[in-house]
Design a protein around this motif. Sequence first.
Motif, PDB file in Angstrom:
ATOM      1  N   LEU A   1       0.824  -1.205   0.000  1.00 34.93           N
ATOM      2  CA  LEU A   1       0.000   0.000   0.000  1.00 34.93           C
ATOM      3  C   LEU A   1       0.860   1.256   0.000  1.00 34.93           C
ATOM      4  CD1 LEU A   1      -2.812   1.251   0.083  1.00 34.93           C
ATOM      5  CD2 LEU A   1      -2.763   1.037   2.585  1.00 34.93           C
ATOM      6  N   ALA A   2       1.992   1.192   0.686  1.00 37.48           N
ATOM      7  CA  ALA A   2       2.897   2.344   0.733  1.00 37.48           C
ATOM      8  C   ALA A   2       3.401   2.685  -0.672  1.00 37.48           C
ATOM      9  CB  ALA A   2       4.068   2.049   1.663  1.00 37.48           C
ATOM     10  N   ASN A   3       3.781   1.684  -1.435  1.00 37.48           N
ATOM     11  CA  ASN A   3       4.260   1.935  -2.793  1.00 37.48           C
ATOM     12  C   ASN A   3       3.155   2.495  -3.688  1.00 37.48           C
ATOM     13  OD1 ASN A   3       7.178   1.100  -3.549  1.00 37.48           O
ATOM     14  ND2 ASN A   3       6.523  -0.486  -2.094  1.00 37.48           N
ATOM     15  N   LYS A   4       1.937   1.987  -3.534  1.00 39.11           N
ATOM     16  CA  LYS A   4       0.813   2.506  -4.316  1.00 39.11           C
ATOM     17  C   LYS A   4       0.547   3.971  -3.982  1.00 39.11           C
ATOM     18  CE  LYS A   4      -1.606  -1.923  -4.886  1.00 39.11           C
ATOM     19  NZ  LYS A   4      -2.823  -2.712  -4.536  1.00 39.11           N
ATOM     20  N   LEU A   5       0.710   4.315  -2.712  1.00 36.93           N
ATOM     21  CA  LEU A   5       0.493   5.704  -2.297  1.00 36.93           C
ATOM     22  C   LEU A   5       1.505   6.632  -2.951  1.00 36.93           C
ATOM     23  CD1 LEU A   5      -1.298   7.415  -0.389  1.00 36.93           C
ATOM     24  CD2 LEU A   5       0.393   7.024   1.412  1.00 36.93           C
ATOM     25  N   LEU A   6       2.757   6.198  -3.025  1.00 39.08           N
ATOM     26  CA  LEU A   6       3.782   7.007  -3.680  1.00 39.08           C
ATOM     27  C   LEU A   6       3.505   7.138  -5.172  1.00 39.08           C
ATOM     28  CD1 LEU A   6       7.029   5.744  -1.895  1.00 39.08           C
ATOM     29  CD2 LEU A   6       5.789   7.865  -1.501  1.00 39.08           C
ATOM     30  N   ASP A   7       3.073   6.061  -5.810  1.00 34.96           N
ATOM     31  CA  ASP A   7       2.724   6.114  -7.229  1.00 34.96           C
ATOM     32  C   ASP A   7       1.608   7.135  -7.464  1.00 34.96           C
ATOM     33  OD1 ASP A   7       4.572   4.144  -7.839  1.00 34.96           O
ATOM     34  OD2 ASP A   7       3.106   2.508  -7.727  1.00 34.96           O
ATOM     35  N   ARG A   8       0.600   7.074  -6.627  1.00 33.70           N
ATOM     36  CA  ARG A   8      -0.566   7.945  -6.797  1.00 33.70           C
ATOM     37  C   ARG A   8      -0.206   9.414  -6.697  1.00 33.70           C
ATOM     38  NH1 ARG A   8      -6.099   7.859  -3.050  1.00 33.70           N
ATOM     39  NH2 ARG A   8      -7.075   9.681  -4.036  1.00 33.70           N
ATOM     40  N   TYR A   9       0.745   9.750  -5.836  1.00 32.00           N
ATOM     41  CA  TYR A   9       1.066  11.166  -5.604  1.00 32.00           C
ATOM     42  C   TYR A   9       2.312  11.626  -6.359  1.00 32.00           C
ATOM     43  CZ  TYR A   9      -2.728  11.769  -2.338  1.00 32.00           C
ATOM     44  OH  TYR A   9      -3.987  11.870  -1.789  1.00 32.00           O
ATOM     45  N   GLY A  10       2.663  10.897  -7.435  1.00 31.99           N
ATOM     46  CA  GLY A  10       3.645  11.414  -8.384  1.00 31.99           C
ATOM     47  C   GLY A  10       5.091  11.133  -8.079  1.00 31.99           C
ATOM     48  N   TYR A  11       5.377  10.239  -7.132  1.00 29.11           N
ATOM     49  CA  TYR A  11       6.773   9.891  -6.839  1.00 29.11           C
ATOM     50  C   TYR A  11       7.149   8.711  -7.747  1.00 29.11           C
ATOM     51  CZ  TYR A  11       6.555  12.906  -2.728  1.00 29.11           C
ATOM     52  OH  TYR A  11       6.430  13.987  -1.899  1.00 29.11           O
ATOM     53  N   ARG A  12       7.409   9.023  -9.031  1.00 33.63           N
ATOM     54  CA  ARG A  12       7.655   7.990 -10.036  1.00 33.63           C
ATOM     55  C   ARG A  12       9.096   7.492  -9.991  1.00 33.63           C
ATOM     56  NH1 ARG A  12       2.467   6.786 -10.974  1.00 33.63           N
ATOM     57  NH2 ARG A  12       1.266   8.618 -11.649  1.00 33.63           N
ATOM     58  N   LYS A  13       9.279   6.231 -10.381  1.00 30.33           N
ATOM     59  CA  LYS A  13      10.620   5.671 -10.474  1.00 30.33           C
ATOM     60  C   LYS A  13      11.243   6.019 -11.803  1.00 30.33           C
ATOM     61  CE  LYS A  13       9.996   1.741  -7.315  1.00 30.33           C
ATOM     62  NZ  LYS A  13      10.030   0.268  -7.176  1.00 30.33           N
ATOM     63  N   GLY A  14      12.528   6.374 -11.760  1.00 32.07           N
ATOM     64  CA  GLY A  14      13.261   6.673 -12.978  1.00 32.07           C
ATOM     65  C   GLY A  14      13.890   5.422 -13.556  1.00 32.07           C
TER      66      GLY A  14
ATOM     67  N   GLY B   1      15.670   3.044 -11.257  1.00 30.40           N
ATOM     68  CA  GLY B   1      14.918   2.331 -10.233  1.00 30.40           C
ATOM     69  C   GLY B   1      14.613   3.138  -9.001  1.00 30.40           C
ATOM     70  N   TRP B   2      15.160   4.371  -8.898  1.00 36.84           N
ATOM     71  CA  TRP B   2      14.913   5.227  -7.731  1.00 36.84           C
ATOM     72  C   TRP B   2      13.783   6.201  -8.023  1.00 36.84           C
ATOM     73  CZ3 TRP B   2      16.922   3.164  -3.722  1.00 36.84           C
ATOM     74  CH2 TRP B   2      18.193   2.594  -3.731  1.00 36.84           C
ATOM     75  N   ARG B   3      13.001   6.471  -7.017  1.00 36.35           N
ATOM     76  CA  ARG B   3      11.905   7.430  -7.171  1.00 36.35           C
ATOM     77  C   ARG B   3      12.446   8.858  -7.207  1.00 36.35           C
ATOM     78  NH1 ARG B   3       6.836   5.177  -6.598  1.00 36.35           N
ATOM     79  NH2 ARG B   3       6.762   3.153  -5.542  1.00 36.35           N
ATOM     80  N   ARG B   4      11.659   9.699  -7.894  1.00 36.36           N
ATOM     81  CA  ARG B   4      11.963  11.113  -7.950  1.00 36.36           C
ATOM     82  C   ARG B   4      10.790  11.878  -7.351  1.00 36.36           C
ATOM     83  NH1 ARG B   4      16.341  11.388 -11.168  1.00 36.36           N
ATOM     84  NH2 ARG B   4      16.268  13.634 -11.520  1.00 36.36           N
ATOM     85  N   GLN B   5      11.041  13.121  -6.985  1.00 31.44           N
ATOM     86  CA  GLN B   5       9.977  13.953  -6.451  1.00 31.44           C
ATOM     87  C   GLN B   5       8.972  14.278  -7.557  1.00 31.44           C
ATOM     88  OE1 GLN B   5      11.149  17.155  -3.719  1.00 31.44           O
ATOM     89  NE2 GLN B   5      13.270  16.431  -3.873  1.00 31.44           N
ATOM     90  N   PRO B   6       7.756  14.683  -7.201  1.00 29.04           N
ATOM     91  CA  PRO B   6       6.752  15.009  -8.228  1.00 29.04           C
ATOM     92  C   PRO B   6       7.207  16.092  -9.207  1.00 29.04           C
ATOM     93  CG  PRO B   6       5.692  14.748  -6.107  1.00 29.04           C
ATOM     94  CD  PRO B   6       7.162  14.690  -5.852  1.00 29.04           C
TER      95      PRO B   6
END
Length: 597
Positions: free
Chosen positions: A408-421, A424-429
């Motif tokens: 659920l934590a990963n889905k929450l980050l996906d939903r609010y624009g913290y996409r993986k580059g 493989g690391w997430r970036r800010q919205p």
Amino acid sequence: MKVLQAARWLTAALLVTMWVGLAAAAPVKTLRYIIPAAETGFDPATVRDLYSNHIVQAVFESLYTYDYLARPAKLVPAAAAALPDISADGKTYTIRLKKGILFAPDPAFQGRRRELTMADFVYSWERLFDPRLSSPHAWLFEGKIVGFDAAGQAARKAGRFDYARKVPGFEILDPYTLRIHLTQTDFNLGMILAHQPTVAVAREVVEKYGDVKGEVPANPVGTGHYRLTEWVRGARMVLERNPVHRPETWDFAPGDDPEDARIVAQMKGKPVPAIDRIEVAVLVEDQARWLSFQSGGTDLFWLDGPLAPKALVGGKLRPELAAKGIQLSRLIDAETTWYYWNMQDPALGGFSKERIALRRAIAMAHNVDEEIAIVWNGQARRIDYPIPPGVVGHDPNWRSLNPYNPALANKLLDRYGYRKGPDGWRRQPNGQPLVVHYVSRTELNGVLQAEVWRKTYNALGIQMVNDRMIFADLLAAEQRCKVATRNGQWQADYPDGDNFMQLYYGPNSHSNNFGCYQDPVYDKLYEQAHSMPPGPERDAIYHKAVRRLEAMGAEKMGYARYRNMLAQPTVLGYKKHPILLQEWAYIDLDPSLAKKP
């Protein structure tokens, strides 16, 4: 001249003979103790770490303290003659001081016997509002005492506190009687006046030894059971019995614990303190501490989590240690370890939906039970509520809005624009890199905590950098709101929920509010509860406040650790207290009980 010189030599020889005879008749009882991190100093107004406050509590004296055996903790007089007289509305306290209490002899008093008065307590409390000291303990009195906040504001404008200015809320009726006028109802003031920062410091000592800020970190002079006679920074402290401390006799009633009867039988009627000398060593490495205790070089030992398997099985002492007469005193500490995110940090802070989602996702991705197992060898209990067990206001049935759920934590980050580059690391919205700086202490458990958290951040695709700092530097950075995130730990100053809920109160930023969380909604709830006595109505407000913290992603609760204290067979009367930092004045040593190898 020769006759006079001979007389002097004869006198000196007689004195030496007498001293040797006394030493043989009554050997100096010396307790050896270890702390796992270096002390920072001994000025009660500025010290905020657990280890330095061991010494502060031994050297100085507060108006109140806690009964040694009573559970739950019970407030009793220390320097005060009795518990305070409190008005029906809880806004006026009248406190009377025991007469004849003396400060330990010191050159600052120019040969005079210096008696403690209520003016010394008022002066010491005013020091907490002196802007030169930047005391982290000002919150103890802020908003409480009539006229005190105005004096503090004037001090901030002037750059120093005007000690000649009378604070209306501190009414000294005579040298031994103080009436305190509060701005609002407060039934916890007695417990606050049992806390180390409220002890009495003599003005002469500050004027003689204080630095340019008026801080006295190296020359503690108090009225307590002991005085500091040796200090090698970061290595060794020696305390010796205060020669002018008033006579006291050990006289505590047993509680429900069956062990209490044994303690009473060992200690009743003995002088307080019974031990003459305390030697405190700083040993950072776990193995070095354990070897010191095993070899008999330490009498009383704090068995931290990483060392627990060496001495415990299933929470009980290993049979081979019990056979040697080793004693175990074990309790759940009145403390919390929680995780905070600095609200001023450029990557983690703020109240935008994206930042709230980020913090809540991190909270849901962290496995507290795994941290307890890896870092503390199971020597802690997971808690969801900010007020720990053993403290008034604790709710054992509370369940967090942010339970462990990495998916659920990963889905929450996906939903609010913290996409993986692509890496493989997430970036800010906004497309900028997302890097979190997790701060930990340099010793082993700090290293282990960082690795557990690295696993959490890796599971979310967030880069984590581990900044390691020695404990004193970490505390200083935290007070400046310069720590992005870490495991915060808070040992109860007094056994009431207010002491833990203030950790998120906006005005306490730069002191105890480590995450510098400033939320008007939470602040209003805290202020409302702060003026209420303990009970269901206050608990209901605390529930709203805690839900607010969880919804904003201000923190994630972790655990309360077990305190496992080991004592050699020679130690008498020892029982770990839930609030007192050390119990040296209430125990004894009997070398004849030492087990032969």
